[in-house]
Motif scaffolding. Structure first.
Motif, PDB file in Angstrom:
ATOM      1  N   ALA A  93       0.836  -1.196   0.000  1.00 11.48           N
ATOM      2  CA  ALA A  93       0.000   0.000   0.000  1.00 11.48           C
ATOM      3  C   ALA A  93       0.877   1.255   0.000  1.00 11.48           C
ATOM      4  CB  ALA A  93      -0.920  -0.009   1.215  1.00 11.48           C
ATOM      5  N   LEU A  94       1.981   1.194   0.737  1.00  9.50           N
ATOM      6  CA  LEU A  94       2.906   2.327   0.780  1.00  9.50           C
ATOM      7  C   LEU A  94       3.528   2.561  -0.594  1.00  9.50           C
ATOM      8  CD1 LEU A  94       4.355   4.337   2.738  1.00  9.50           C
ATOM      9  CD2 LEU A  94       6.169   2.641   2.910  1.00  9.50           C
ATOM     10  N   ASN A  96       2.294   1.694  -3.469  1.00  5.03           N
ATOM     11  CA  ASN A  96       1.258   2.200  -4.384  1.00  5.03           C
ATOM     12  C   ASN A  96       0.983   3.681  -4.146  1.00  5.03           C
ATOM     13  OD1 ASN A  96       0.734  -0.130  -5.898  1.00  5.03           O
ATOM     14  ND2 ASN A  96      -0.607  -0.971  -4.326  1.00  5.03           N
ATOM     15  N   ARG A  97       1.017   4.113  -2.891  1.00  4.14           N
ATOM     16  CA  ARG A  97       0.838   5.540  -2.616  1.00  4.14           C
ATOM     17  C   ARG A  97       1.988   6.341  -3.211  1.00  4.14           C
ATOM     18  NH1 ARG A  97      -0.604   3.898   2.598  1.00  4.14           N
ATOM     19  NH2 ARG A  97       1.308   4.769   3.489  1.00  4.14           N
ATOM     20  N   GLU A 100       1.360   6.821  -6.773  1.00  3.72           N
ATOM     21  CA  GLU A 100       0.315   7.814  -7.019  1.00  3.72           C
ATOM     22  C   GLU A 100       0.758   9.235  -6.674  1.00  3.72           C
ATOM     23  OE1 GLU A 100      -2.725   6.311  -4.517  1.00  3.72           O
ATOM     24  OE2 GLU A 100      -3.158   4.557  -5.787  1.00  3.72           O
ATOM     25  N   THR A 101       1.957   9.344  -6.109  1.00  5.30           N
ATOM     26  CA  THR A 101       2.481  10.663  -5.741  1.00  5.30           C
ATOM     27  C   THR A 101       3.496  11.117  -6.777  1.00  5.30           C
ATOM     28  OG1 THR A 101       2.204  10.141  -3.387  1.00  5.30           O
ATOM     29  CG2 THR A 101       3.654  11.979  -3.937  1.00  5.30           C
ATOM     30  N   ARG A 212       9.737  11.508  -2.986  1.00  4.49           N
ATOM     31  CA  ARG A 212       9.256  10.257  -2.399  1.00  4.49           C
ATOM     32  C   ARG A 212      10.178   9.738  -1.295  1.00  4.49           C
ATOM     33  NH1 ARG A 212       8.175   8.012  -8.465  1.00  4.49           N
ATOM     34  NH2 ARG A 212       6.111   8.927  -8.781  1.00  4.49           N
ATOM     35  N   PHE A 215       8.440   8.018   1.660  1.00  2.00           N
ATOM     36  CA  PHE A 215       7.947   6.683   1.315  1.00  2.00           C
ATOM     37  C   PHE A 215       9.074   5.658   1.379  1.00  2.00           C
ATOM     38  CE2 PHE A 215       4.858   9.390  -1.042  1.00  2.00           C
ATOM     39  CZ  PHE A 215       3.715   8.995  -0.382  1.00  2.00           C
TER      40      PHE A 215
END
Length: 376
Positions: A93-94, A96-97, A100-101, A212, A215
């Motif tokens: 999930a991290l 994928n975020r 998306e960033t 990023r 992340f």
């Protein structure tokens, strides 16, 4: 001292009473212990057969305890896999975020409506700029890159800046000069010679971009948590998630067994989740490769969970079988040695009656000898 001479009738009754007393003692012992075979004297064959059955039952009882501990070990590993799966899903999930960033460059823009002709020499564009002036650019704390003004026009100066790795420059539609740090990290523009950065209105440190980095650091922290959780899935010194094997014996002679192979569910082991190096996720190809690695790790976890589940089912079946076998062995031993309390109760009553009758018979037998007293 001379032996007392008893008549035949008295001796016969006396022996009968003694035999009845012995049988009475045996019956009372059976009732008090609940066993018809208390020692090898009672029934050697039944006694030793029962002892053999009880001995095996005792061995199997200890084996059942060991089986339960093995079940606990497998369950600990299975629970560990469930938790590892959640951590892997969090890491995915991290990632994928992060996908998306989008990366937004940090930028510095000079005054607008000032660049009317890019072919004008920089020294003429702003008379404060000297040909020896040197513009420096640094992105994200990296190396400092420089561009010497020299005889360059404004457009050539922009092209020279574009030639620097990780830096972009342009003349905007608003007729201003703009420099960007492509990675989204802090952009520092200065002058190593002269004051060209100030003269162009570009000097300073700018953190108005998006990167990023957070992340990447969060992902590496999750990797650490995965390793720590796998290390904690330990039960009585056996950790199936860190490569330990578990051998489980199903009988007392250790000729029937199963060996459960351990796995190395660390990020550098079977999960294969490499550390994310600094700035690696600037490249979306690297980021998508991380998502692919996480998907593969998730499949590995699910497959192993199924394997452990099958192993657990086998052990539980064997544990149930062993429990039933213990009951059968103990029941067989009981069949050989347990007394029938109803029968022994009836025997006790009969023997007590016989004992009373024997006393009466002995009294009658002695009367014939007592009659001689009447002569005196």
């Amino acid at each position: 001292m001379a032996e007392v001479v008893l008549s035949g009738a008295i001796r016969s009754n006396l022996l009968s009473i003694q035999n009845t007393a012995r049988l009475l003692d045996d019956t009372q012992l059976r009732l008090s212990t609940g066993l018809k075979v208390n020692s090898a004297v009672d029934d050697p064959t039944a006694f030793f057969q029962a002892r053999s059955l009880n001995t095996r039952a005792g061995d199997l009882n200890r084996l059942v305890d060991s089986l339960q501990q093995s079940i606990n070990t497998i369950q600990t590993a299975d629970e560990g896999i469930t938790s590892l799966q959640k951590l892997v899903e969090s890491a995915k999930a991290l990632a994928n975020r992060a996908l998306e960033t989008p990366i937004v460059a940090s930028s510095s823009e000079g005054p607008r409506q000032v660049v009317t002709d890019p072919s004008v020499a920089a020294t003429a564009f702003n008379t404060a700029i000297a040909s020896t002036d040197v513009l420096t650019v640094q992105v994200g704390g990296g190396s400092v890159r420089s561009v010497t003004v020299g005889s360059k026009t404004v457009g050539e100066l922009v092209s020279a800046i574009n030639g620097l790795t990780g830096v972009s420059a342009e003349i905007t539609n608003e007729r201003s000069l703009k420099i960007e740090g492509d990675s989204g990290r802090a952009l520092v523009i200065s002058s190593s010679t002269g004051s060209v950065a100030q003269d162009l209105g570009l000097a300073g440190s700018f953190t108005n971009g998006t990167n990023r980095d957070k992340f990447e650091s969060d992902y590496n922290e999750l990797r650490l948590q995965i390793d720590q959780l796998a290390g904690d899935a330990n039960y009585q010194g056996v950790n199936l998630l860190r490569g330990d094997d578990l051998t489980i014996n199903f009988n007392e002679s250790q000729t029937s067994q199963i060996t459960i192979r351990g796995v190395d569910f660390t990020v550098d082991g079977d999960l294969r989740l490499p550390e994310i190096t600094a700035r690696s996720w600037e490249n979306e190809v690297n980021l998508r490769n991380t998502v692919r690695d996480l998907d593969a790790a998730s499949r590995t976890l699910r497959t192993q969970a199924s394997t452990f589940g099958s192993n657990l089912g086998v052990v539980e079946i064997r544990q149930g079988f062993t429990d039933q076998l213990i009951n059968t062995l103990e029941g067989g031993a009981a069949d050989l040695t347990l007394a029938d309390t109803n029968e022994e109760g009836a025997n006790l009553l009969a023997l007590q009656t016989r004992q009373q009758l024997g006393s009466v018979a002995l009294s009658i037998a002695s009367q014939s000898e007592q009659s001689v007293l009447s002569l005196f």
